[in-house]
Design a protein around this motif. Structure first.
Motif, PDB file in Angstrom:
ATOM      1  N   GLU A  48       0.857  -1.188   0.000  1.00  0.00           N
ATOM      2  CA  GLU A  48       0.000   0.000   0.000  1.00  0.00           C
ATOM      3  C   GLU A  48       0.897   1.244   0.000  1.00  0.00           C
ATOM      4  O   GLU A  48       1.155   1.849   1.054  1.00  0.00           O
ATOM      5  CB  GLU A  48      -0.931  -0.024   1.202  1.00  0.00           C
ATOM      6  N   VAL A 126      -0.378  -5.410   3.470  1.00  0.00           N
ATOM      7  CA  VAL A 126      -1.577  -6.014   4.056  1.00  0.00           C
ATOM      8  C   VAL A 126      -1.698  -7.442   3.554  1.00  0.00           C
ATOM      9  O   VAL A 126      -1.451  -7.726   2.378  1.00  0.00           O
ATOM     10  CB  VAL A 126      -2.840  -5.182   3.728  1.00  0.00           C
ATOM     11  N   GLU A 151      -7.932 -10.231   7.561  1.00  0.00           N
ATOM     12  CA  GLU A 151      -6.737  -9.585   7.024  1.00  0.00           C
ATOM     13  C   GLU A 151      -5.873  -9.082   8.174  1.00  0.00           C
ATOM     14  O   GLU A 151      -6.312  -9.033   9.328  1.00  0.00           O
ATOM     15  CB  GLU A 151      -7.102  -8.436   6.094  1.00  0.00           C
ATOM     16  N   SER A 153      -2.481  -6.123   8.819  1.00  0.00           N
ATOM     17  CA  SER A 153      -1.539  -5.138   8.293  1.00  0.00           C
ATOM     18  C   SER A 153      -0.191  -5.285   8.993  1.00  0.00           C
ATOM     19  O   SER A 153      -0.105  -5.768  10.127  1.00  0.00           O
ATOM     20  CB  SER A 153      -2.078  -3.717   8.502  1.00  0.00           C
ATOM     21  N   TYR A 154       0.858  -4.857   8.289  1.00  0.00           N
ATOM     22  CA  TYR A 154       2.201  -4.951   8.852  1.00  0.00           C
ATOM     23  C   TYR A 154       3.078  -3.884   8.218  1.00  0.00           C
ATOM     24  O   TYR A 154       2.918  -3.561   7.027  1.00  0.00           O
ATOM     25  CB  TYR A 154       2.796  -6.336   8.589  1.00  0.00           C
TER      26      TYR A 154
END
Length: 213
Positions: A48, A126, A151, A153-154
């Motif tokens: 992203e 993600v 899901e 996120s990282y």
């Protein structure tokens, strides 16, 4: 009814893989207390790029992907980095599992070009999960799908990817060329008595800049 929560504990370079690979350590929690026999887990990993800031030094490498900086408000969009899968063994409550993230240094791949262009900082990624869950059913096994909204996120430090690539391709990289172009390049190399491909490309760049090789 089963309920699942996914989180990414860590992403690290796999030191003993046959090819460049990151490994994501996932934590999976089943919150209803039901026994899980196995999960055939699938995952899309997306980058992203719109969720971080960029230094001026990043602009030249990102221009080919997103255009000039004044267009980034429209062109910085999430894109697919890779698809991967893993088989999760049975558990009750919480388990952790490693998810292999095979990587490439091929500059035809958008993810590789993007990660090469960004000099430092974290990369927002993600993980979008899907797959099949095998549970205890009335007549033996029950089968349900991983909910579509699972899901995680990282923030991946770009240094982790850089160190991994450096361990497999120390101070080098590669590009894929059409056979005809490669044949012309080989002819140029032989015609000028050049001994390496690196010297051949440097000679061509010097010619482009009007410098005598």
């Amino acid at each position: 009814m089963s309920s699942y929560e996914f989180s990414v504990v860590d992403v690290f370079a796999e030191p003993y893989a046959a090819a460049p690979q990151l490994t994501a350590r996932l934590r999976i929690q089943e919150t209803s207390g039901e026994t899980i026999h196995a999960i055939a887990l699938r995952c899309q990993v997306r980058i992203e790029p719109q969720r971080r800031r960029y230094a001026e030094a990043d602009e030249s490498g990102l221009r080919a992907l997103f255009g000039d900086r004044d267009r980034w408000v429209d062109t910085l969009k999430p894109f697919l980095w890779m698809q991967c899968s893993s088989m999760v063994q049975g558990f009750t409550g919480i388990t952790e599992v490693d998810l292999a993230l095979p990587c490439t240094y091929d500059f035809e791949i958008t993810g590789s070009r993007y990660l090469h262009a960004v000099g430092e900082g974290d990369i927002p990624i993600v993980f979008l999960f899907s797959g099949t869950v095998f549970t205890k059913g009335v007549n033996g096994f029950g089968v349900v799908q991983v909910p579509w909204d699972c899901e995680a996120s990282y923030q991946l430090p770009v240094q982790v990817w850089q160190q991994m690539i450096a361990s497999y391709y120390p101070n080098t990289g590669w590009i894929r060329l059409d056979h005809d172009v490669l044949a012309e390049l080989a002819g140029f190399k032989a015609q000028h008595g050049l001994t390496t491909w690196e010297e051949t490309v440097q000679t061509l760049l010097a010619t482009r800049d009007g410098v005598q090789p």
